[in-house]
Design an enzyme around this catalytic site. Structure first.
Site, PDB file in Angstrom:
ATOM      1  N   SER A 111      -4.460 -54.097  16.075  1.00  0.00           N
ATOM      2  CA  SER A 111      -3.273 -53.430  15.520  1.00  0.00           C
ATOM      3  C   SER A 111      -2.923 -52.139  16.262  1.00  0.00           C
ATOM      4  O   SER A 111      -1.805 -51.646  16.140  1.00  0.00           O
ATOM      5  CB  SER A 111      -3.481 -53.148  14.032  1.00  0.00           C
ATOM      6  OG  SER A 111      -4.689 -52.448  13.839  1.00  0.00           O
ATOM      7  N   ASP A 331      -5.238 -44.240   5.826  1.00  0.00           N
ATOM      8  CA  ASP A 331      -5.224 -44.749   7.200  1.00  0.00           C
ATOM      9  C   ASP A 331      -5.252 -43.600   8.209  1.00  0.00           C
ATOM     10  O   ASP A 331      -4.229 -42.950   8.457  1.00  0.00           O
ATOM     11  CB  ASP A 331      -3.984 -45.632   7.402  1.00  0.00           C
ATOM     12  CG  ASP A 331      -3.955 -46.299   8.780  1.00  0.00           C
ATOM     13  OD1 ASP A 331      -4.812 -45.970   9.631  1.00  0.00           O
ATOM     14  OD2 ASP A 331      -3.068 -47.142   9.001  1.00  0.00           O
ATOM     15  N   HIS A 334      -4.514 -45.845  12.546  1.00  0.00           N
ATOM     16  CA  HIS A 334      -3.216 -46.111  13.188  1.00  0.00           C
ATOM     17  C   HIS A 334      -2.437 -44.803  13.329  1.00  0.00           C
ATOM     18  O   HIS A 334      -2.907 -43.751  12.892  1.00  0.00           O
ATOM     19  CB  HIS A 334      -2.418 -47.124  12.353  1.00  0.00           C
ATOM     20  CG  HIS A 334      -3.112 -48.435  12.222  1.00  0.00           C
ATOM     21  ND1 HIS A 334      -3.777 -48.816  11.092  1.00  0.00           N
ATOM     22  CD2 HIS A 334      -3.266 -49.435  13.108  1.00  0.00           C
ATOM     23  CE1 HIS A 334      -4.325 -50.005  11.275  1.00  0.00           C
ATOM     24  NE2 HIS A 334      -4.037 -50.404  12.491  1.00  0.00           N
TER      25      HIS A 334
END
Ligand SMILES: *[C@@H]1O[C@H](CO)[C@@H](O)[C@H](O)[C@H]1NC(C)=O
Ligand SMILES: *[C@@H]1O[C@H](CO)[C@@H](O)[C@H](O)[C@H]1NC(C)=O
Ligand SMILES: *[C@@H]1O[C@H](CO)[C@@H](O)[C@H](O)[C@H]1NC(C)=O
Length: 353
Positions: A111, A331, A334
Protein backbone atom coordinates in the site's frame (compact mmCIF):
# COMPACT_ATOMS: atom_id res chain seq x y z
CA UNK A 1 40.76 59.99 -27.49
CA UNK A 2 40.55 59.74 -23.76
CA UNK A 3 36.89 58.93 -24.12
CA UNK A 4 37.51 55.98 -26.47
CA UNK A 5 40.19 54.50 -24.30
CA UNK A 6 37.92 54.73 -21.34
CA UNK A 7 35.12 53.14 -23.31
CA UNK A 8 37.24 50.23 -24.55
CA UNK A 9 38.31 49.48 -21.04
CA UNK A 10 34.74 49.36 -19.81
CA UNK A 11 33.66 47.12 -22.66
CA UNK A 12 36.58 44.80 -22.00
CA UNK A 13 35.70 44.79 -18.32
CA UNK A 14 32.05 44.08 -19.06
CA UNK A 15 32.94 41.24 -21.41
CA UNK A 16 35.28 39.67 -18.88
CA UNK A 17 32.71 40.01 -16.16
CA UNK A 18 30.13 38.33 -18.37
CA UNK A 19 32.58 35.53 -19.05
CA UNK A 20 33.29 35.04 -15.38
CA UNK A 21 29.60 35.06 -14.53
CA UNK A 22 28.85 32.59 -17.33
CA UNK A 23 31.66 30.30 -16.23
CA UNK A 24 30.43 30.50 -12.67
CA UNK A 25 26.93 29.38 -13.62
CA UNK A 26 28.11 26.67 -15.98
CA UNK A 27 30.41 25.29 -13.29
CA UNK A 28 27.73 25.58 -10.66
CA UNK A 29 25.24 23.70 -12.86
CA UNK A 30 27.78 20.92 -13.38
CA UNK A 31 28.62 20.83 -9.71
CA UNK A 32 24.93 20.41 -8.99
CA UNK A 33 24.62 17.44 -11.32
CA UNK A 34 27.76 15.76 -10.07
CA UNK A 35 27.98 16.53 -6.37
CA UNK A 36 24.47 16.96 -5.07
CA UNK A 37 22.92 14.19 -3.01
CA UNK A 38 19.30 15.23 -3.35
CA UNK A 39 18.33 13.01 -0.43
CA UNK A 40 20.41 15.11 1.98
CA UNK A 41 18.59 18.21 3.11
CA UNK A 42 15.71 19.50 5.19
CA UNK A 43 12.06 20.48 4.94
CA UNK A 44 11.25 24.14 4.37
CA UNK A 45 7.96 25.98 4.45
CA UNK A 46 6.88 27.02 0.95
CA UNK A 47 3.46 28.61 0.50
CA UNK A 48 3.41 27.60 -3.18
CA UNK A 49 2.87 23.99 -2.04
CA UNK A 50 1.02 21.59 -2.06
CA UNK A 51 1.24 20.68 -5.75
CA UNK A 52 -2.53 20.08 -5.80
CA UNK A 53 -5.61 20.51 -3.64
CA UNK A 54 -7.39 17.29 -2.68
CA UNK A 55 -10.62 18.60 -4.23
CA UNK A 56 -8.86 18.64 -7.63
CA UNK A 57 -8.22 14.91 -7.44
CA UNK A 58 -11.68 13.31 -7.80
CA UNK A 59 -10.45 9.71 -7.58
CA UNK A 60 -8.33 10.15 -4.44
CA UNK A 61 -8.90 7.23 -2.09
CA UNK A 62 -10.48 7.89 1.27
CA UNK A 63 -7.55 6.17 2.95
CA UNK A 64 -5.16 8.96 1.99
CA UNK A 65 -7.59 11.84 1.89
CA UNK A 66 -6.97 13.24 5.37
CA UNK A 67 -8.76 16.53 4.76
CA UNK A 68 -11.95 14.78 3.65
CA UNK A 69 -11.63 12.68 6.80
CA UNK A 70 -11.58 15.79 8.98
CA UNK A 71 -7.95 16.79 9.41
CA UNK A 72 -8.00 20.57 9.86
CA UNK A 73 -4.33 21.49 10.27
CA UNK A 74 -2.84 21.91 6.81
CA UNK A 75 0.66 23.15 7.48
CA UNK A 76 1.93 19.65 6.77
CA UNK A 77 0.95 20.11 3.11
CA UNK A 78 3.11 23.22 2.73
CA UNK A 79 6.55 21.76 3.21
CA UNK A 80 8.97 21.37 0.35
CA UNK A 81 12.08 19.19 0.40
CA UNK A 82 15.20 21.32 0.09
CA UNK A 83 18.39 19.42 -0.74
CA UNK A 84 21.42 20.88 1.01
CA UNK A 85 23.59 21.35 -2.11
CA UNK A 86 21.15 22.07 -4.94
CA UNK A 87 17.54 22.88 -5.76
CA UNK A 88 14.87 20.51 -6.99
CA UNK A 89 12.89 21.48 -10.03
CA UNK A 90 9.21 21.75 -9.38
CA UNK A 91 7.19 18.89 -10.86
CA UNK A 92 6.02 19.73 -14.37
CA UNK A 93 3.18 17.51 -15.62
CA UNK A 94 3.37 18.59 -19.22
CA UNK A 95 7.09 17.85 -19.36
CA UNK A 96 6.63 14.56 -17.53
CA UNK A 97 3.89 13.42 -19.91
CA UNK A 98 5.86 14.44 -23.00
CA UNK A 99 8.76 12.30 -21.79
CA UNK A 100 6.51 9.30 -21.28
CA UNK A 101 4.27 9.73 -24.32
CA UNK A 102 3.18 6.27 -25.45
CA UNK A 103 4.92 4.66 -22.47
CA UNK A 104 4.03 2.82 -19.30
CA UNK A 105 5.05 3.30 -15.70
CA UNK A 106 4.35 0.69 -13.04
CA UNK A 107 4.60 0.80 -9.27
CA UNK A 108 4.89 -2.68 -7.78
CA UNK A 109 4.49 -3.36 -4.09
CA UNK A 110 2.25 -2.89 -1.06
CA UNK A 111 0.00 0.00 0.00
CA UNK A 112 2.99 2.34 0.20
CA UNK A 113 3.30 1.80 -3.55
CA UNK A 114 -0.41 2.59 -3.84
CA UNK A 115 0.26 5.75 -1.83
CA UNK A 116 2.95 6.89 -4.29
CA UNK A 117 0.98 5.75 -7.36
CA UNK A 118 -2.06 7.69 -6.19
CA UNK A 119 0.10 10.72 -5.55
CA UNK A 120 1.42 10.69 -9.13
CA UNK A 121 -2.05 10.26 -10.62
CA UNK A 122 -3.26 13.25 -8.58
CA UNK A 123 -0.21 15.33 -9.55
CA UNK A 124 -0.82 14.62 -13.23
CA UNK A 125 -4.58 15.05 -13.26
CA UNK A 126 -4.80 18.19 -11.11
CA UNK A 127 -2.49 20.18 -13.34
CA UNK A 128 -4.26 19.10 -16.54
CA UNK A 129 -7.88 18.68 -15.45
CA UNK A 130 -9.07 18.79 -19.04
CA UNK A 131 -6.91 15.95 -20.28
CA UNK A 132 -8.97 12.78 -20.68
CA UNK A 133 -8.15 9.94 -18.37
CA UNK A 134 -9.31 6.42 -17.69
CA UNK A 135 -8.98 4.54 -14.43
CA UNK A 136 -9.43 0.78 -14.58
CA UNK A 137 -8.61 -2.24 -12.49
CA UNK A 138 -8.02 -5.80 -13.55
CA UNK A 139 -7.03 -8.30 -10.87
CA UNK A 140 -4.15 -6.82 -8.90
CA UNK A 141 -3.33 -4.19 -11.51
CA UNK A 142 -4.83 -0.71 -11.47
CA UNK A 143 -4.21 1.46 -14.51
CA UNK A 144 -4.54 5.21 -14.78
CA UNK A 145 -4.27 6.28 -18.41
CA UNK A 146 -3.89 9.86 -19.56
CA UNK A 147 -5.52 9.12 -22.86
CA UNK A 148 -4.33 12.21 -24.75
CA UNK A 149 -0.69 11.31 -24.15
CA UNK A 150 -1.13 7.54 -24.11
CA UNK A 151 0.72 7.43 -20.81
CA UNK A 152 -0.13 4.57 -18.45
CA UNK A 153 0.57 4.88 -14.74
CA UNK A 154 -0.02 1.44 -13.25
CA UNK A 155 -0.02 -0.20 -9.87
CA UNK A 156 0.58 -3.91 -9.32
CA UNK A 157 -0.32 -4.91 -5.80
CA UNK A 158 2.30 -7.47 -4.82
CA UNK A 159 3.33 -7.12 -1.19
CA UNK A 160 6.35 -9.48 -1.08
CA UNK A 161 7.46 -9.33 -4.75
CA UNK A 162 8.09 -13.08 -4.43
CA UNK A 163 5.10 -15.45 -4.66
CA UNK A 164 2.55 -16.68 -2.17
CA UNK A 165 1.08 -19.93 -3.54
CA UNK A 166 -1.91 -21.91 -2.32
CA UNK A 167 -0.80 -25.54 -1.87
CA UNK A 168 -2.28 -28.59 -0.14
CA UNK A 169 -0.53 -27.79 3.13
CA UNK A 170 -1.70 -24.17 3.03
CA UNK A 171 -0.42 -20.83 1.73
CA UNK A 172 3.31 -20.91 1.05
CA UNK A 173 5.52 -17.83 0.78
CA UNK A 174 8.19 -18.90 -1.71
CA UNK A 175 11.38 -16.94 -1.32
CA UNK A 176 12.85 -18.29 -4.58
CA UNK A 177 9.84 -17.93 -6.84
CA UNK A 178 8.84 -14.74 -8.66
CA UNK A 179 6.15 -15.67 -11.17
CA UNK A 180 4.47 -12.34 -10.47
CA UNK A 181 7.24 -10.84 -12.61
CA UNK A 182 5.30 -11.81 -15.75
CA UNK A 183 3.30 -8.62 -15.30
CA UNK A 184 6.41 -6.42 -15.18
CA UNK A 185 7.95 -7.33 -18.52
CA UNK A 186 8.13 -4.62 -21.15
CA UNK A 187 7.13 -1.75 -18.86
CA UNK A 188 9.19 1.41 -19.49
CA UNK A 189 9.68 2.43 -15.86
CA UNK A 190 9.31 0.14 -12.84
CA UNK A 191 9.28 1.35 -9.23
CA UNK A 192 9.39 -1.52 -6.74
CA UNK A 193 8.86 -1.68 -3.02
CA UNK A 194 8.47 -4.32 -0.32
CA UNK A 195 9.05 -4.29 3.42
CA UNK A 196 6.01 -3.54 5.54
CA UNK A 197 4.46 -7.01 5.25
CA UNK A 198 7.57 -8.90 6.28
CA UNK A 199 6.83 -8.43 9.98
CA UNK A 200 3.17 -9.38 9.84
CA UNK A 201 2.18 -12.18 12.17
CA UNK A 202 -1.10 -13.61 13.38
CA UNK A 203 -4.38 -13.26 11.47
CA UNK A 204 -3.07 -10.62 9.06
CA UNK A 205 -0.13 -12.76 7.94
CA UNK A 206 -1.16 -14.01 4.48
CA UNK A 207 0.87 -17.25 4.46
CA UNK A 208 1.15 -20.40 6.58
CA UNK A 209 4.65 -21.57 5.58
CA UNK A 210 7.83 -20.17 4.14
CA UNK A 211 9.70 -22.07 1.46
CA UNK A 212 13.44 -21.42 1.33
CA UNK A 213 15.11 -23.55 -1.32
CA UNK A 214 13.80 -27.08 -0.73
CA UNK A 215 12.93 -26.44 2.88
CA UNK A 216 9.40 -25.73 4.02
CA UNK A 217 9.47 -23.86 7.32
CA UNK A 218 6.76 -22.81 9.71
CA UNK A 219 8.62 -19.53 10.18
CA UNK A 220 12.10 -18.03 10.00
CA UNK A 221 14.01 -14.85 10.80
CA UNK A 222 11.98 -12.27 8.92
CA UNK A 223 14.88 -9.97 8.12
CA UNK A 224 16.68 -12.93 6.55
CA UNK A 225 13.55 -13.86 4.59
CA UNK A 226 13.32 -10.24 3.36
CA UNK A 227 16.95 -10.39 2.26
CA UNK A 228 16.45 -13.66 0.38
CA UNK A 229 13.38 -12.31 -1.40
CA UNK A 230 15.32 -9.20 -2.45
CA UNK A 231 18.03 -11.47 -3.83
CA UNK A 232 15.45 -13.37 -5.88
CA UNK A 233 14.03 -10.07 -7.12
CA UNK A 234 17.54 -8.78 -7.99
CA UNK A 235 18.16 -11.89 -10.09
CA UNK A 236 14.86 -11.28 -11.83
CA UNK A 237 15.97 -7.72 -12.67
CA UNK A 238 19.28 -9.00 -14.03
CA UNK A 239 17.76 -11.67 -16.23
CA UNK A 240 14.52 -10.01 -17.36
CA UNK A 241 15.06 -6.28 -17.65
CA UNK A 242 16.50 -4.75 -20.79
CA UNK A 243 18.27 -1.63 -19.46
CA UNK A 244 18.01 -0.04 -22.91
CA UNK A 245 14.23 -0.07 -22.61
CA UNK A 246 13.33 -0.12 -18.93
CA UNK A 247 14.38 2.08 -16.03
CA UNK A 248 14.23 0.39 -12.63
CA UNK A 249 13.79 2.15 -9.30
CA UNK A 250 13.32 0.92 -5.76
CA UNK A 251 10.99 3.10 -3.70
CA UNK A 252 13.05 2.79 -0.52
CA UNK A 253 11.85 2.04 2.98
CA UNK A 254 8.96 4.23 4.04
CA UNK A 255 9.21 4.74 7.81
CA UNK A 256 6.40 4.63 10.40
CA UNK A 257 6.03 6.82 13.50
CA UNK A 258 4.60 4.90 16.45
CA UNK A 259 7.32 5.61 19.01
CA UNK A 260 7.98 9.20 20.10
CA UNK A 261 11.20 8.23 21.85
CA UNK A 262 12.73 8.11 18.40
CA UNK A 263 12.04 11.83 17.85
CA UNK A 264 12.81 12.85 21.45
CA UNK A 265 9.19 12.99 22.56
CA UNK A 266 8.88 9.88 24.74
CA UNK A 267 5.32 10.70 25.78
CA UNK A 268 4.13 10.31 22.17
CA UNK A 269 2.88 6.77 21.54
CA UNK A 270 1.93 7.46 17.92
CA UNK A 271 1.93 10.26 15.33
CA UNK A 272 -1.44 11.66 16.42
CA UNK A 273 -1.42 15.43 16.93
CA UNK A 274 1.95 15.90 15.21
CA UNK A 275 1.72 19.12 13.24
CA UNK A 276 5.34 19.75 12.27
CA UNK A 277 8.27 17.82 10.86
CA UNK A 278 11.46 17.27 12.76
CA UNK A 279 13.41 20.38 11.78
CA UNK A 280 16.94 20.11 10.44
CA UNK A 281 18.41 17.04 8.75
CA UNK A 282 18.84 14.51 11.52
CA UNK A 283 16.29 12.09 12.89
CA UNK A 284 17.25 11.28 16.47
CA UNK A 285 16.17 7.63 16.15
CA UNK A 286 18.52 6.97 13.22
CA UNK A 287 17.85 4.67 10.30
CA UNK A 288 15.87 1.42 10.66
CA UNK A 289 18.00 -1.72 10.08
CA UNK A 290 16.02 -2.89 7.02
CA UNK A 291 17.56 0.00 5.06
CA UNK A 292 21.00 -1.62 5.35
CA UNK A 293 19.63 -4.99 4.20
CA UNK A 294 18.01 -3.30 1.20
CA UNK A 295 21.13 -1.35 0.24
CA UNK A 296 23.29 -4.48 0.46
CA UNK A 297 20.85 -6.36 -1.79
CA UNK A 298 20.81 -3.53 -4.34
CA UNK A 299 24.60 -3.56 -4.55
CA UNK A 300 24.50 -7.18 -5.74
CA UNK A 301 22.43 -6.33 -8.81
CA UNK A 302 24.31 -5.83 -12.07
CA UNK A 303 21.64 -3.98 -14.06
CA UNK A 304 21.13 -0.34 -13.11
CA UNK A 305 18.62 0.09 -10.28
CA UNK A 306 18.18 3.51 -8.69
CA UNK A 307 17.22 3.68 -5.05
CA UNK A 308 14.73 6.43 -4.25
CA UNK A 309 16.36 6.81 -0.88
CA UNK A 310 13.37 8.41 0.81
CA UNK A 311 13.84 6.98 4.29
CA UNK A 312 15.73 9.87 5.90
CA UNK A 313 13.54 12.61 4.50
CA UNK A 314 10.38 10.71 5.41
CA UNK A 315 11.63 9.91 8.92
CA UNK A 316 11.55 13.65 9.57
CA UNK A 317 7.84 13.76 8.63
CA UNK A 318 6.14 12.50 11.79
CA UNK A 319 3.41 15.05 10.89
CA UNK A 320 2.63 13.54 7.48
CA UNK A 321 0.61 10.44 8.41
CA UNK A 322 -3.19 10.12 8.52
CA UNK A 323 -3.16 9.13 12.23
CA UNK A 324 -6.90 9.19 13.10
CA UNK A 325 -7.79 10.78 9.74
CA UNK A 326 -7.40 7.60 7.74
CA UNK A 327 -9.78 4.68 7.46
CA UNK A 328 -8.43 2.14 9.95
CA UNK A 329 -7.66 3.15 13.52
CA UNK A 330 -4.33 4.82 14.11
CA UNK A 331 -2.39 5.02 10.84
CA UNK A 332 1.18 6.23 11.24
CA UNK A 333 2.47 4.18 8.29
CA UNK A 334 0.73 5.59 5.21
CA UNK A 335 0.86 9.25 4.21
CA UNK A 336 -1.81 11.87 3.71
CA UNK A 337 -2.22 13.19 0.17
CA UNK A 338 -1.30 15.79 -0.79
CA UNK A 339 1.82 15.12 1.22
CA UNK A 340 5.12 13.28 1.52
CA UNK A 341 4.73 10.87 -1.48
CA UNK A 342 4.35 13.93 -3.75
CA UNK A 343 7.94 14.72 -2.78
CA UNK A 344 9.03 11.16 -3.61
CA UNK A 345 7.53 11.66 -7.07
CA UNK A 346 9.02 15.12 -7.43
CA UNK A 347 12.43 13.59 -6.67
CA UNK A 348 11.76 10.80 -9.17
CA UNK A 349 10.99 13.49 -11.75
CA UNK A 350 14.25 15.28 -10.94
CA UNK A 351 16.20 12.05 -11.42
CA UNK A 352 14.62 11.70 -14.87
CA UNK A 353 15.37 15.19 -16.19
C1 LIG B 1 20.57 9.30 6.68
O1 LIG B 1 20.73 9.17 8.06
C2 LIG B 1 21.84 8.40 8.44
C3 LIG B 1 21.79 8.18 9.94
O2 LIG B 1 21.08 9.16 10.62
C4 LIG B 1 23.10 9.11 8.00
O3 LIG B 1 24.24 8.34 8.32
C5 LIG B 1 23.05 9.28 6.47
O4 LIG B 1 24.16 10.03 6.03
C6 LIG B 1 21.78 9.98 6.07
N1 LIG B 1 21.69 9.97 4.62
C7 LIG B 1 21.33 11.05 3.96
C8 LIG B 1 21.26 10.90 2.46
O5 LIG B 1 21.03 12.11 4.50
C1 LIG C 1 -11.23 2.71 -20.34
O1 LIG C 1 -10.62 1.44 -20.29
C2 LIG C 1 -11.51 0.35 -20.47
C3 LIG C 1 -10.77 -0.93 -20.22
O2 LIG C 1 -9.57 -0.98 -20.94
C4 LIG C 1 -12.12 0.44 -21.88
O3 LIG C 1 -13.03 -0.59 -22.07
C5 LIG C 1 -12.80 1.80 -22.03
O4 LIG C 1 -13.25 1.93 -23.35
C6 LIG C 1 -11.86 2.93 -21.71
N1 LIG C 1 -12.57 4.19 -21.72
C7 LIG C 1 -12.10 5.28 -22.33
C8 LIG C 1 -12.95 6.50 -22.20
O5 LIG C 1 -11.06 5.29 -22.95
C1 LIG D 1 10.70 3.02 21.47
O1 LIG D 1 12.06 3.16 21.08
C2 LIG D 1 12.96 3.04 22.18
C3 LIG D 1 14.35 3.41 21.67
O2 LIG D 1 14.74 2.57 20.62
C4 LIG D 1 12.89 1.63 22.76
O3 LIG D 1 13.76 1.51 23.84
C5 LIG D 1 11.45 1.36 23.18
O4 LIG D 1 11.33 0.01 23.59
C6 LIG D 1 10.47 1.64 22.05
N1 LIG D 1 9.11 1.53 22.54
C7 LIG D 1 8.22 0.75 21.99
C8 LIG D 1 6.85 0.78 22.60
O5 LIG D 1 8.47 0.04 21.04
Amino acid sequence: MGFWVHCDVSIAAAVSLLLVVTLFFVCKANAVLIDCDIFKGSWVMDKSYPLYEPSTCPFIEREFSCQKNGRLDLIYTRYRWQPRDCDLQRFNSEDFLQKFRGKSIMYVGDSLSRNQWQSLTCMLHSSMPNANYNLTREGDVSTFTITDYEVKVMLDRNVYLVDVVQEKIGRVLKLDSIEGGKLWRGIDMLIFNTWHWWNRRGPSQPFDYIQDGNEILKDMDRMLAFEKALTTWGKWVDSNVDPAKTMVFFQGISPSHYNGTLWNEPSAKSCVGQKQPVLGSTYPGGLPPEVTVLKDALRKITNPVTLLDVTNLSLLRKDGHPSIYGIAGMDCSHWCLPGVPDTWNEILYNLLI
